[in-house]
Design an enzyme around this catalytic site. Structure first.
Site, PDB file in Angstrom:
ATOM      1  CG  HIS A   1      -9.912  -3.784   8.474  1.00 56.67           C
ATOM      2  ND1 HIS A   1      -9.022  -4.328   9.383  1.00 56.67           N
ATOM      3  CD2 HIS A   1     -10.968  -4.633   8.432  1.00 56.67           C
ATOM      4  CE1 HIS A   1      -9.540  -5.445   9.867  1.00 56.67           C
ATOM      5  NE2 HIS A   1     -10.711  -5.641   9.301  1.00 56.67           N
TER       6      HIS A   1
ATOM      7  CB  VAL B   1      -9.311  -2.166  17.163  1.00 58.69           C
ATOM      8  CG1 VAL B   1      -8.676  -2.877  15.971  1.00 58.69           C
ATOM      9  CG2 VAL B   1      -8.303  -2.031  18.282  1.00 58.69           C
TER      10      VAL B   1
ATOM     11  CG  ASN C   1      -2.203  -0.839   0.902  1.00 55.14           C
ATOM     12  OD1 ASN C   1      -3.082  -0.431   0.151  1.00 55.14           O
ATOM     13  ND2 ASN C   1      -2.252  -2.042   1.475  1.00 55.14           N
TER      14      ASN C   1
END
Ligand code: GAR
Length: 192
Positions: free
Chosen positions: A108, A143, A14
């Site tokens: 994510h 989270v 990424n």
């Protein structure tokens, strides 16, 4: 240009996608520094190839808040405005979040709020969902939570393994992360 600091624990694909988006003019930004926490993380070699400084902070040496304090010091030293977690496999604390309000982003490998946590791809397979994907969001203290900026859907194939599925999810991650960074900056400008 947006001044980015990238936090990465592993491969850094990424990071590379963001660096390429900047190089091609798709994203008006510059990567001030990469911070990594695993010695030998591949992201370190990638950073060297892009001439981006890479700074190591060993999470094994600190408690969570102390690690974040070290990270904040480095980010400030390199004049970072936006913190980009790109495969950062540590839980971050208010020590980092409060220093960069609404300016810490995370990616994510699931369609949040489904499958939070470190085993998102495995968990999606185990649940036998037919569609999963990836999410870029502004990081909140809890989270894998916080306002969602962008998502992309990825179909699950009957013969998928965690590796094959994750590889297809990553294609989408690399596509949306640079755009989501631009979007976050745009939103911040419109509502400072
Ligand atoms: C990415 O797929 C990212 O979504 C995931 O780690 C991978 C890092 O890849 N992040 C998490 O699981 C966060 N809990 P990369 O190092 O090649 O960018």
């Amino acid at each position: 240009p947006l001044k980015l600091g990238i936090l990465a624990s592993g491969s850094g694909s990424n990071f590379e996608a963001i660096a390429e988006a900047i190089a091609s003019g798709e994203l008006n930004a510059q990567i001030q520094v990469v911070i990594y926490n695993n010695p030998g993380a591949k992201v370190c070699d990638r950073a060297r190839r892009w001439n981006v400084p890479a700074v190591f902070h060993d999470h094994r040496q600190y408690k969570r808040r102390q690690l974040d304090a070290q990270i904040v010091a480095t980010l400030q030293e390199y004049d970072v405005e936006w913190v980009i977690m790109a495969g950062w496999m540590r839980i971050v604390t208010e020590v980092l979040i409060d220093q960069f309000p609404n300016r810490v982003l995370n990616i994510h490998p699931s369609l949040l709020p489904s499958f939070r946590g470190a085993r998102a791809v495995e968990d999606a397979l185990q649940a036998r969902v037919k569609i999963t994907g990836c999410t870029v969001h502004i990081a909140a203290l809890e989270v894998d939570s916080g306002p969602i900026l962008m998502q992309a859907a990825v179909p699950v194939m009957p013969d998928d393994t965690p590796e094959t599925l994750h590889a297809r999810i990553q294609v989408e991650e690399h596509r949306i992360y640079p755009r989501a960074i631009a979007l976050a900056a745009q939103q911040a400008k419109n509502s400072p």
